[in-house]
Each structure stands twice: as structure tokens, then as C-alpha cells.
Design an enzyme around this catalytic site. Structure first.
Site, PDB file in Angstrom:
ATOM      1  N   ASP A  82       0.989   6.185  14.934  1.00  0.00           N
ATOM      2  CA  ASP A  82       1.176   4.739  14.963  1.00  0.00           C
ATOM      3  C   ASP A  82       2.553   4.407  15.524  1.00  0.00           C
ATOM      4  O   ASP A  82       3.567   4.924  15.054  1.00  0.00           O
ATOM      5  CB  ASP A  82       1.026   4.197  13.538  1.00  0.00           C
ATOM      6  CG  ASP A  82       0.988   2.678  13.478  1.00  0.00           C
ATOM      7  OD1 ASP A  82       0.522   2.067  14.452  1.00  0.00           O
ATOM      8  OD2 ASP A  82       1.408   2.121  12.448  1.00  0.00           O
ATOM      9  N   HIS A  83       2.596   3.557  16.514  1.00  0.00           N
ATOM     10  CA  HIS A  83       3.857   3.079  17.104  1.00  0.00           C
ATOM     11  C   HIS A  83       4.763   4.209  17.590  1.00  0.00           C
ATOM     12  O   HIS A  83       5.952   4.259  17.253  1.00  0.00           O
ATOM     13  CB  HIS A  83       4.617   2.194  16.110  1.00  0.00           C
ATOM     14  CG  HIS A  83       4.026   0.837  15.943  1.00  0.00           C
ATOM     15  ND1 HIS A  83       4.041  -0.127  16.931  1.00  0.00           N
ATOM     16  CD2 HIS A  83       3.371   0.277  14.897  1.00  0.00           C
ATOM     17  CE1 HIS A  83       3.432  -1.217  16.505  1.00  0.00           C
ATOM     18  NE2 HIS A  83       3.015  -0.996  15.280  1.00  0.00           N
ATOM     19  N   ASP A 104       3.868   2.620  22.143  1.00  0.00           N
ATOM     20  CA  ASP A 104       4.229   1.209  22.028  1.00  0.00           C
ATOM     21  C   ASP A 104       5.371   0.905  22.980  1.00  0.00           C
ATOM     22  O   ASP A 104       6.545   1.082  22.659  1.00  0.00           O
ATOM     23  CB  ASP A 104       4.622   0.877  20.593  1.00  0.00           C
ATOM     24  CG  ASP A 104       4.934  -0.603  20.408  1.00  0.00           C
ATOM     25  OD1 ASP A 104       4.842  -1.353  21.402  1.00  0.00           O
ATOM     26  OD2 ASP A 104       5.260  -1.000  19.280  1.00  0.00           O
ATOM     27  N   GLY A 181       4.303  -6.623   8.102  1.00  0.00           N
ATOM     28  CA  GLY A 181       4.957  -6.920   6.842  1.00  0.00           C
ATOM     29  C   GLY A 181       4.148  -7.842   5.946  1.00  0.00           C
ATOM     30  O   GLY A 181       2.989  -8.165   6.214  1.00  0.00           O
ATOM     31  N   HIS A 211      -2.919  -5.185  14.956  1.00  0.00           N
ATOM     32  CA  HIS A 211      -1.857  -4.691  14.075  1.00  0.00           C
ATOM     33  C   HIS A 211      -1.459  -5.819  13.123  1.00  0.00           C
ATOM     34  O   HIS A 211      -1.793  -6.976  13.338  1.00  0.00           O
ATOM     35  CB  HIS A 211      -0.640  -4.263  14.898  1.00  0.00           C
ATOM     36  CG  HIS A 211      -0.816  -2.968  15.597  1.00  0.00           C
ATOM     37  ND1 HIS A 211       0.077  -1.925  15.488  1.00  0.00           N
ATOM     38  CD2 HIS A 211      -1.793  -2.511  16.416  1.00  0.00           C
ATOM     39  CE1 HIS A 211      -0.336  -0.907  16.216  1.00  0.00           C
ATOM     40  NE2 HIS A 211      -1.477  -1.248  16.801  1.00  0.00           N
ATOM     41  N   GLY A 212      -0.724  -5.472  12.071  1.00  0.00           N
ATOM     42  CA  GLY A 212      -0.244  -6.490  11.150  1.00  0.00           C
ATOM     43  C   GLY A 212      -1.372  -7.273  10.523  1.00  0.00           C
ATOM     44  O   GLY A 212      -1.298  -8.494  10.390  1.00  0.00           O
ATOM     45  N   ALA A 213      -2.439  -6.577  10.103  1.00  0.00           N
ATOM     46  CA  ALA A 213      -3.655  -7.257   9.669  1.00  0.00           C
ATOM     47  C   ALA A 213      -3.911  -7.171   8.169  1.00  0.00           C
ATOM     48  O   ALA A 213      -5.037  -7.344   7.729  1.00  0.00           O
ATOM     49  CB  ALA A 213      -4.858  -6.704  10.441  1.00  0.00           C
ATOM     50  N   ILE A 255      -4.173  -1.551   8.497  1.00  0.00           N
ATOM     51  CA  ILE A 255      -3.880  -2.039   7.144  1.00  0.00           C
ATOM     52  C   ILE A 255      -2.874  -1.104   6.481  1.00  0.00           C
ATOM     53  O   ILE A 255      -3.143   0.080   6.316  1.00  0.00           O
ATOM     54  CB  ILE A 255      -5.172  -2.126   6.305  1.00  0.00           C
ATOM     55  CG1 ILE A 255      -6.164  -3.105   6.955  1.00  0.00           C
ATOM     56  CG2 ILE A 255      -4.858  -2.549   4.871  1.00  0.00           C
ATOM     57  CD1 ILE A 255      -7.552  -3.067   6.367  1.00  0.00           C
ATOM     58  N   THR A 257       0.335  -2.863   4.466  1.00  0.00           N
ATOM     59  CA  THR A 257       0.972  -3.632   3.399  1.00  0.00           C
ATOM     60  C   THR A 257       0.071  -3.781   2.179  1.00  0.00           C
ATOM     61  O   THR A 257       0.535  -3.682   1.034  1.00  0.00           O
ATOM     62  CB  THR A 257       1.393  -5.016   3.922  1.00  0.00           C
ATOM     63  OG1 THR A 257       2.368  -4.853   4.959  1.00  0.00           O
ATOM     64  CG2 THR A 257       1.990  -5.873   2.807  1.00  0.00           C
TER      65      THR A 257
END
Length: 316
Positions: A82-83, A104, A181, A211-213, A255, A257
């Protein structure tokens, strides 16, 4: 069954209008909770390792834990970087047995992002590994990723088509309003579904990534705060929006956070209610179970990937 790539997973997900859960892993209990959920739901899995996870646990530990998960579960599992922020880290993960890597280059100008991504694609494809890239920028913070809201830019559909054609990338993370976040929205949550629809129509049958989901369930925020936490105002992506995105060409939903919140809420509550306990197994066990239940919920009610493992296994 060995580790697999996401190629066939995504084909089936796109056709079926569901998404594969990509869950970040940092230690044994998190991996066990995710995999137990996948086994119970008979669902394919993407276990992804971020820069923070590599620094915290060392790649060799995580890789061996994921290999154990594959042996134990019999599920189709992708081990994903990831990233990745450089060709070198992507190459190292490819050489180390990862079956999918993300490069990324979203922080770079368009042409530089293309050049970097193409270099990773050429190397990874020569080793049978698939590549995810990112175009557009998400606001928020996740591990080493930090982009201010004012610098965030949604993905341009025309650029997305050109990017995919010129790089040969296998999937593309797009920016349509999510962020990394626990503090994703200051006002009402909104995703740019019109933009997503346009990108999907211009890249038919091509897997997109969100991302960020995480949805930041408020019950877990409340438990954390009740037992000593300080995370007021955290707000995530409503789950009905994620389900809609999965029906519009988004084949991978990240997922992280939500897993952190579930595990931390469980541990905080356990320690507050059992002040005499000090054996890590006593509180990590409930934390692991909280991870499992969170992932089961995501698979059943959000991603729609429950029961999809048998079909995936037969064709990988």
C-alpha cells in the site's frame, strides 16, 4: 493455495457489482481477525502492508504471517504493498513475493507520475505481479501520507484514460472526495458520483480503487471516548455511499481506520473493566474478535463480497 494476484478477483467483482475489501495489517491479531472473517464469510481478501506497517513490524514478519493465513484459511489472498513511494520499494516487495504493489506517484506532476508508474509496471509485470497506481490526491493523513485539503485534487477523467493507456497499470485509485484518517468530512459527507460515473464509462471494465474509505462507526468512537480516548468529531464515509461506488466500477475498497477503532475500543473497554489483568492475550483476544466482527459487517453489508471465494478459487 498460494498467494494470488487481484486480476481475476477484480474481473468478477466488476461483473458482479461488488468490491473486494483491502484491509491494512500491522500485527498477528489484526491478520487473524481479518482472515477469520474471510473464512466465515467465504470471501476473497486483500491484505495490504503500508509504510507504517513495514516500519513497525518489519516486512518479513508480516509476509510470513500472511503466508500462514493462506495456509490456514485456504482463501484466495492477495499480499499488497500500500502506498509504495518509490520504484525501489516496489521492486523490493515484488522480489520478496508480494503479488500486488501500489506505486503512489500522485504527489508528482502528471508526466512524472506516468514515468514512475510505467517503470514499476514494466518490472512488476515481468514477474507476474499486478500494479495499482493513484491519480488525484486525497486530503487527510494515513501513515506517511499527508496532503492538505487545499492541495487535494479530484481525478480528471480524461487524464485517467490517458494515464491507464500510457502506463498499462492494472487498477487505479481515484480521488472523488474520500480522505485518509478518521476526520474525513467537516460538513455533510459527499462523494462525486458524477465524476466516478464518467471515469467508469470512459474506462469500461477497468477496476477502480477507493482509498480513505473507512466509515468511522460512531459507536466505536463513543466507546473509545468513554474509556479515555480523545477523538471527538471523527466522521467517515457513509456505508451506503461505498456500496453505491462498488456498483459503479470500484472493485477495491481500502479499510484501515475502522479496524483501528474497533480494536482500540475493545481494548480500552476491556482494560477499564478488568484493571487487575495484565496478560496481553486477555485484551488482545477481544481486540481480535472486534476486528473479525467489523470485517464480517463490511463484507456482508458494504462490499457485497461474502460467498465469492469459491468462484475465485476455481479460476485463479
Amino acid at each position: 493455495m498460494p498467494l494470488v494476484t487481484s486480476k481475476e478477483m477484480f474481473k468478477k467483482a466488476y461483473k458482479g457489482g461488488y468490491a473486494i475489501g483491502a484491509f491494512n495489517v500491522n500485527n498477528m491479531e489484526i491478520i487473524q481477525g481479518i482472515v477469520e472473517a474471510g473464512k466465515e464469510e467465504n470471501a476473497p481478501l486483500i491484505l495490504q502492508v503500508s509504510a507504517g506497517a513495514r516500519k513497525y513490524a518489519q516486512p518479513v514478519y508480516l509476509k510470513k504471517l500472511v503466508e500462514a493465513a493462506v495456509e490456514y484459511s485456504g482463501l484466495p489472498i492477495v499480499l499488497h504493498l500500500d502506498h509504495g513511494d518509490s520504484f525501489e520499494i516496489c521492486k523490493a516487495c515484488v522480489d520478496d513475493g508480494f503479488t500486488s504493489v501500489m506505486i503512489d506517484g500522485s504527489k508528482y506532476p502528471f508526466e512524472e507520475n506516468i514515468a514512475l508508474t510505467k517503470k514499476v509496471v514494466d518490472y512488476a509485470h515481468s514477474k507476474g505481479v499486478v500494479v495499482e497506481a493513484e491519480l488525484g490526491r486525497l486530503s487527510g493523513i494515513e501513515d506517511a501520507v499527508s496532503v492538505s485539503e487545499r492541495d487535494a485534487a479530484f481525478t480528471d477523467p480524461d487524464e485517467a484514460v490517458e494515464f491507464v493507456e500510457r502506463t498499462g497499470v492494472d487498477s487505479l485509485a481515484i480521488a472523488i472526495g474520500t480522505s485518509h484518517g478518521a476526520y474525513k468530512f467537516k460538513g455533510e459527507p459527499r462523494l462525486d458520483f458524477e465524476r466516478l460515473e464518467k471515469i467508469s464509462s470512459m474506462l469500461p471494465n477497468f477496476p477502480l480503487v477507493l482509498h480513505g474509505a473507512s466509515s468511522v462507526p460512531q459507536e466505536f468512537v463513543e466507546i473509545c471516548n468513554k474509556y479515555g480516548g480523545q477523538i471527538p468529531g471523527a466522521k467517515g464515509v457513509p456505508e451506503d455511499m461505498l456500496r453505491k461506488a462498488a456498483e459503479m466500477g470500484v472493485c477495491k475498497i481500502n479499510i484501515d481506520t475502522d479496524l483501528r477503532l474497533a480494536m482500540t475500543a475493545s481494548i480500552r473497554k476491556y482494560l477499564a473493566e478488568n484493571p487487575s489483568h495484565f496478560d496481553p492475550r486477555q485484551y488482545l483476544g477481544p481486540g481480535r474478535e472486534a476486528i473479525k466482527q467489523m470485517v464480517i459487517h463490511k463484507m456482508r453489508d458494504v462490499l457485497g463480497c461474502s460467498g465469492k471465494a469459491p468462484e475465485s478459487i476455481s479460476s485463479l
